[in-house]
Scaffold this motif. Structure first.
Motif, PDB file in Angstrom:
ATOM      1  N   LEU A  24      49.315  -3.598  26.466  1.00 35.19           N
ATOM      2  CA  LEU A  24      47.993  -3.096  26.127  1.00 35.19           C
ATOM      3  C   LEU A  24      47.672  -1.861  26.951  1.00 35.19           C
ATOM      4  O   LEU A  24      48.006  -1.767  28.129  1.00 35.19           O
ATOM      5  CB  LEU A  24      46.933  -4.161  26.391  1.00 35.19           C
ATOM      6  CG  LEU A  24      47.015  -5.415  25.532  1.00 35.19           C
ATOM      7  CD1 LEU A  24      45.952  -6.404  25.972  1.00 35.19           C
ATOM      8  CD2 LEU A  24      46.841  -5.077  24.075  1.00 35.19           C
ATOM      9  N   VAL A  25      47.016  -0.892  26.336  1.00 37.07           N
ATOM     10  CA  VAL A  25      46.620   0.329  27.022  1.00 37.07           C
ATOM     11  C   VAL A  25      45.106   0.397  26.985  1.00 37.07           C
ATOM     12  O   VAL A  25      44.503   0.395  25.915  1.00 37.07           O
ATOM     13  CB  VAL A  25      47.232   1.571  26.332  1.00 37.07           C
ATOM     14  CG1 VAL A  25      46.759   2.835  27.005  1.00 37.07           C
ATOM     15  CG2 VAL A  25      48.745   1.478  26.329  1.00 37.07           C
ATOM     16  N   LEU A  26      44.498   0.462  28.153  1.00 35.12           N
ATOM     17  CA  LEU A  26      43.046   0.568  28.220  1.00 35.12           C
ATOM     18  C   LEU A  26      42.663   2.037  28.275  1.00 35.12           C
ATOM     19  O   LEU A  26      43.257   2.828  28.993  1.00 35.12           O
ATOM     20  CB  LEU A  26      42.525  -0.160  29.460  1.00 35.12           C
ATOM     21  CG  LEU A  26      42.810  -1.663  29.509  1.00 35.12           C
ATOM     22  CD1 LEU A  26      42.304  -2.238  30.821  1.00 35.12           C
ATOM     23  CD2 LEU A  26      42.175  -2.377  28.340  1.00 35.12           C
ATOM     24  N   CYS A  27      41.654   2.400  27.521  1.00 34.88           N
ATOM     25  CA  CYS A  27      41.198   3.783  27.530  1.00 34.88           C
ATOM     26  C   CYS A  27      39.879   3.871  28.300  1.00 34.88           C
ATOM     27  O   CYS A  27      39.209   2.874  28.528  1.00 34.88           O
ATOM     28  CB  CYS A  27      41.026   4.303  26.108  1.00 34.88           C
ATOM     29  SG  CYS A  27      39.844   3.377  25.131  1.00 34.88           S
ATOM     30  N   LYS A  28      39.550   5.081  28.697  1.00 34.89           N
ATOM     31  CA  LYS A  28      38.309   5.293  29.446  1.00 34.89           C
ATOM     32  C   LYS A  28      37.115   5.037  28.524  1.00 34.89           C
ATOM     33  O   LYS A  28      37.153   5.371  27.342  1.00 34.89           O
ATOM     34  CB  LYS A  28      38.244   6.728  29.954  1.00 34.89           C
ATOM     35  CG  LYS A  28      39.281   7.045  31.002  1.00 34.89           C
ATOM     36  CD  LYS A  28      39.117   8.476  31.466  1.00 34.89           C
ATOM     37  CE  LYS A  28      40.171   8.832  32.494  1.00 34.89           C
ATOM     38  NZ  LYS A  28      40.056  10.227  32.925  1.00 34.89           N
ATOM     39  N   PRO A  29      36.048   4.466  29.059  1.00 33.19           N
ATOM     40  CA  PRO A  29      34.858   4.261  28.218  1.00 33.19           C
ATOM     41  C   PRO A  29      34.205   5.599  27.879  1.00 33.19           C
ATOM     42  O   PRO A  29      34.193   6.511  28.693  1.00 33.19           O
ATOM     43  CB  PRO A  29      33.944   3.403  29.090  1.00 33.19           C
ATOM     44  CG  PRO A  29      34.413   3.626  30.475  1.00 33.19           C
ATOM     45  CD  PRO A  29      35.869   3.952  30.403  1.00 33.19           C
TER      46      PRO A  29
END
Length: 62
Positions: A24-29
């Motif tokens: 999983l890759v989390l992106c900036k809010p």
């Protein structure tokens, strides 16, 4: 089809569980404005109109 060529079954309802969370890759809010540009522009126009109206009323009283 052989046993190794199984297609994944994706549920149409409910939760989907992922077995490899490291993929999983989390992106900036993203920050979204509380007011849109158009709403801010309309409020500014309304304040200017009210200010002009008050100036006209003051000039009529003098």
């Amino acid at each position: 089809m052989s046993e190794n060529d199984l297609k994944p079954i994706v549920p149409k309802t409910g939760q989907l569980l992922i077995e490899n969370p490291e993929e999983l890759v989390l992106c900036k809010p993203r920050l979204i404005p509380l007011k849109s540009y158009t709403l801010e522009k309309l409020e500014k126009m309304q304040k200017e109109a009210i200010k002009t109206l008050h100036e006209i009323k003051e000039n009529q009283n003098n």
